[in-house]
Design a protein around this motif. Sequence first.
Motif, PDB file in Angstrom:
ATOM      1  N   CYS A 194     -47.115  23.008  32.044  1.00 19.61           N
ATOM      2  CA  CYS A 194     -45.739  22.941  31.569  1.00 19.61           C
ATOM      3  C   CYS A 194     -45.168  21.614  32.018  1.00 19.61           C
ATOM      4  O   CYS A 194     -45.626  21.035  32.999  1.00 19.61           O
ATOM      5  CB  CYS A 194     -44.892  24.103  32.098  1.00 19.61           C
ATOM      6  SG  CYS A 194     -44.723  24.147  33.870  1.00 19.61           S
ATOM      7  N   SER A 206     -44.428  23.899  27.117  1.00 21.05           N
ATOM      8  CA  SER A 206     -45.467  24.632  27.828  1.00 21.05           C
ATOM      9  C   SER A 206     -46.637  24.820  26.876  1.00 21.05           C
ATOM     10  O   SER A 206     -46.448  25.032  25.675  1.00 21.05           O
ATOM     11  CB  SER A 206     -44.958  25.983  28.330  1.00 21.05           C
ATOM     12  OG  SER A 206     -44.640  26.816  27.254  1.00 21.05           O
ATOM     13  N   PHE A 214     -45.551  25.299  23.052  1.00 24.16           N
ATOM     14  CA  PHE A 214     -44.187  25.755  22.837  1.00 24.16           C
ATOM     15  C   PHE A 214     -43.188  24.744  23.367  1.00 24.16           C
ATOM     16  O   PHE A 214     -43.402  24.139  24.407  1.00 24.16           O
ATOM     17  CB  PHE A 214     -43.935  27.073  23.582  1.00 24.16           C
ATOM     18  CG  PHE A 214     -44.492  28.272  22.864  1.00 24.16           C
ATOM     19  CD1 PHE A 214     -45.291  29.184  23.523  1.00 24.16           C
ATOM     20  CD2 PHE A 214     -44.194  28.502  21.537  1.00 24.16           C
ATOM     21  CE1 PHE A 214     -45.790  30.287  22.876  1.00 24.16           C
ATOM     22  CE2 PHE A 214     -44.705  29.609  20.878  1.00 24.16           C
ATOM     23  CZ  PHE A 214     -45.500  30.508  21.549  1.00 24.16           C
ATOM     24  N   LEU A 215     -42.065  24.610  22.646  1.00 24.41           N
ATOM     25  CA  LEU A 215     -40.966  23.782  23.123  1.00 24.41           C
ATOM     26  C   LEU A 215     -39.785  24.701  23.358  1.00 24.41           C
ATOM     27  O   LEU A 215     -39.296  25.338  22.431  1.00 24.41           O
ATOM     28  CB  LEU A 215     -40.568  22.764  22.044  1.00 24.41           C
ATOM     29  CG  LEU A 215     -41.344  21.476  21.985  1.00 24.41           C
ATOM     30  CD1 LEU A 215     -40.789  20.610  20.883  1.00 24.41           C
ATOM     31  CD2 LEU A 215     -41.214  20.714  23.290  1.00 24.41           C
ATOM     32  N   TRP A 216     -39.327  24.762  24.590  1.00 22.61           N
ATOM     33  CA  TRP A 216     -38.229  25.658  24.927  1.00 22.61           C
ATOM     34  C   TRP A 216     -36.937  24.871  25.006  1.00 22.61           C
ATOM     35  O   TRP A 216     -36.909  23.734  25.439  1.00 22.61           O
ATOM     36  CB  TRP A 216     -38.467  26.275  26.305  1.00 22.61           C
ATOM     37  CG  TRP A 216     -39.707  27.070  26.431  1.00 22.61           C
ATOM     38  CD1 TRP A 216     -40.954  26.597  26.670  1.00 22.61           C
ATOM     39  CD2 TRP A 216     -39.828  28.481  26.360  1.00 22.61           C
ATOM     40  NE1 TRP A 216     -41.841  27.627  26.750  1.00 22.61           N
ATOM     41  CE2 TRP A 216     -41.182  28.793  26.569  1.00 22.61           C
ATOM     42  CE3 TRP A 216     -38.913  29.519  26.155  1.00 22.61           C
ATOM     43  CZ2 TRP A 216     -41.658  30.105  26.566  1.00 22.61           C
ATOM     44  CZ3 TRP A 216     -39.381  30.815  26.151  1.00 22.61           C
ATOM     45  CH2 TRP A 216     -40.746  31.100  26.355  1.00 22.61           C
ATOM     46  N   ASN A 217     -35.845  25.526  24.661  1.00 23.07           N
ATOM     47  CA  ASN A 217     -34.535  24.916  24.800  1.00 23.07           C
ATOM     48  C   ASN A 217     -33.739  25.771  25.780  1.00 23.07           C
ATOM     49  O   ASN A 217     -33.288  26.862  25.440  1.00 23.07           O
ATOM     50  CB  ASN A 217     -33.854  24.891  23.425  1.00 23.07           C
ATOM     51  CG  ASN A 217     -32.643  24.007  23.453  1.00 23.07           C
ATOM     52  OD1 ASN A 217     -32.174  23.598  24.511  1.00 23.07           O
ATOM     53  ND2 ASN A 217     -32.136  23.694  22.287  1.00 23.07           N
ATOM     54  N   THR A 224     -32.462  31.165  27.818  1.00 19.07           N
ATOM     55  CA  THR A 224     -33.184  30.237  26.965  1.00 19.07           C
ATOM     56  C   THR A 224     -33.279  30.826  25.579  1.00 19.07           C
ATOM     57  O   THR A 224     -33.255  32.029  25.409  1.00 19.07           O
ATOM     58  CB  THR A 224     -34.587  29.966  27.527  1.00 19.07           C
ATOM     59  OG1 THR A 224     -35.308  29.205  26.587  1.00 19.07           O
ATOM     60  CG2 THR A 224     -35.326  31.257  27.750  1.00 19.07           C
ATOM     61  N   ARG A 226     -35.333  31.145  21.791  1.00 11.47           N
ATOM     62  CA  ARG A 226     -36.744  31.344  21.467  1.00 11.47           C
ATOM     63  C   ARG A 226     -37.417  29.985  21.324  1.00 11.47           C
ATOM     64  O   ARG A 226     -36.832  29.066  20.781  1.00 11.47           O
ATOM     65  CB  ARG A 226     -36.861  32.114  20.159  1.00 11.47           C
ATOM     66  CG  ARG A 226     -36.525  33.581  20.323  1.00 11.47           C
ATOM     67  CD  ARG A 226     -37.050  34.364  19.164  1.00 11.47           C
ATOM     68  NE  ARG A 226     -38.496  34.279  19.088  1.00 11.47           N
ATOM     69  CZ  ARG A 226     -39.188  34.586  18.005  1.00 11.47           C
ATOM     70  NH1 ARG A 226     -38.587  34.971  16.920  1.00 11.47           N
ATOM     71  NH2 ARG A 226     -40.490  34.490  17.992  1.00 11.47           N
ATOM     72  N   PRO A 227     -38.610  29.865  21.759  1.00  7.49           N
ATOM     73  CA  PRO A 227     -39.232  28.540  21.694  1.00  7.49           C
ATOM     74  C   PRO A 227     -39.723  28.222  20.287  1.00  7.49           C
ATOM     75  O   PRO A 227     -39.976  29.116  19.487  1.00  7.49           O
ATOM     76  CB  PRO A 227     -40.424  28.685  22.644  1.00  7.49           C
ATOM     77  CG  PRO A 227     -40.744  30.135  22.631  1.00  7.49           C
ATOM     78  CD  PRO A 227     -39.467  30.862  22.409  1.00  7.49           C
ATOM     79  N   THR A 228     -39.830  26.943  19.995  1.00  9.81           N
ATOM     80  CA  THR A 228     -40.452  26.535  18.732  1.00  9.81           C
ATOM     81  C   THR A 228     -41.903  26.177  19.026  1.00  9.81           C
ATOM     82  O   THR A 228     -42.230  25.701  20.101  1.00  9.81           O
ATOM     83  CB  THR A 228     -39.771  25.292  18.133  1.00  9.81           C
ATOM     84  OG1 THR A 228     -39.559  24.362  19.184  1.00  9.81           O
ATOM     85  CG2 THR A 228     -38.462  25.640  17.499  1.00  9.81           C
ATOM     86  N   GLN A 229     -42.747  26.407  18.057  1.00 13.78           N
ATOM     87  CA  GLN A 229     -44.162  26.175  18.274  1.00 13.78           C
ATOM     88  C   GLN A 229     -44.617  24.938  17.530  1.00 13.78           C
ATOM     89  O   GLN A 229     -44.184  24.689  16.401  1.00 13.78           O
ATOM     90  CB  GLN A 229     -44.954  27.385  17.778  1.00 13.78           C
ATOM     91  CG  GLN A 229     -46.414  27.324  18.155  1.00 13.78           C
ATOM     92  CD  GLN A 229     -47.104  28.657  18.004  1.00 13.78           C
ATOM     93  OE1 GLN A 229     -46.535  29.601  17.474  1.00 13.78           O
ATOM     94  NE2 GLN A 229     -48.332  28.733  18.470  1.00 13.78           N
TER      95      GLN A 229
END
Lengths: 404, 119
Positions: A194, A206, A214-217, A224, A226-229
């Motif tokens: 990560c 991560s 995954f990209l977390w905001n 947080t 939901r992450p984008t992949q």
Amino acid sequence: MHFSDNAVIFAAKAQRSEETPEVRDIASVFASNSLWKPVDETTCCDFSLNGSVFAWSLGQGFVGILTNGDDNHVDFESPFHGLNSCTRVIDCGENVTSLVFLPRIPGSKKCDHDALLATGLRRGPIKVWNALTGDVCNILFDHTSRVTSLTFAPKGLNLLVSSSHDKTLKVWDMADNGNMCMTMRAHKQSINACAYSPTDSQMLASVGGGREVFLWNLTNKRRTGRPTQLLGHRNDVRSCAWSPDGALLATGSNDSSVIVWDVVSKTKVITLGHMCPMPSSIYAGGANGHWVSCVAFSRDGTKLVSTCEDDRARIWHLYDNHISVDEIPLSKVATRCTFSPNGKYAAIGQADGSVKIMCDSNVKIPSLAHLSRMAARKDTKQDKLQTIGQTLPYLINQYLRYRC
Amino acid sequence: MGDERAEKMEDEDFYGGCEGSDSAYVKLISSDGHEFVIKREYALTSGTIKSMLSGPGQFAENETNEVYFREIPSHVLAKVCQYFIYKNRYTNSSAEIPEFEITPEIALELLMAANFLDC
């Protein structure tokens, strides 16, 4: 240098740069012990934020510390003679699977110094040490499986994020004595690495098994979205690294490639292939002999180091007229690599607890265009990039987005 | 002209001037009229300035050793000159290289100037 949308640069075909870098060795301290074999360990290494302390895991749960004793950058001039050459050896109690130096934490008495070292251990705890004195500052206990990676938030937020084989990421508030704020669950397989964006305190990347990137905001330390992949890898993703201006994310994977992503548009900028020609899906998804274990960017953003299962570590110079590569052979399988803050040294940890240091005595000054691009991207939020782009000439806009 | 220069040499420290084709200094003029006098070898870091000052043909710049930048304001040109000196000082030097600071406000204009100047 033109990065077209699906450009792939192969290590075997790339230009070699003119000088071979000098290599220094920190030998494994356990090499003479014939009964010891490294099992389930990761030789991780890291430089402190100002470069004055270097830490690496020796094996058996020990961490070696090297420092010059003052605030100058650590240099590897004197030959390494085993345990006596270490300034200090820290016994963590269990095999160390990740380590990172943290910035100072002003509020806390024990953590307000420049040598704060966090070590993630095999069974799940994270121990935070003062690397110079060897005292424990904190023990963070919550993961149920090995801690694969640690990263800290930029801009003084005092948050530590850890990723683990138990498929979760955990956020710890270091200013609040290491209290755990949040557990992030989205990965379906174990998480291998990560990394926090160095400029945007809400963005975290991560990567893990099952091709997941995954990209977390993070809205704040407790919530947080939901992450984008990011889709593109064809095998487990082992490592991720941000460029220093937060505009590019490099991910290294078992499919023999390193993909550099443009985080704003979520597309690939360039792919660095370690196996030429690119393996077909069957080999990319399985054993191909060229698994990439780690990637790291240099602090000036012009170099990328990658370590590969074919026993080579490569430094890629990204912004010369062509991408050029420096290769050095390794004697053992490499697990982790990192650049020093002054850009002169790249440290590569090998599986038996030894470290190879690549020294680049003539560090090239990046061009003014590249320095301005990094300064502009460091400061620009993603949404403003679009509006700024409309006022700039086309080619400069493309350059700003790392497209040429 | 030669006699006056010879006299000056005896009187005071002689820094060289901007006249002549082998002058040590060149003058870069920003859009708002600021004149930056900088050593010729530093200014030649920029490919554009190099071709303006030493290219074939009779450019006005060649004669007077002055280059006028109509689109580069002075706060950007000052930073560009600082970069020339930074680059020349730290290339092929084993000293600890400090970071070249660029404030975010000028970063975009500096990028455009750097793109024009090819440096």
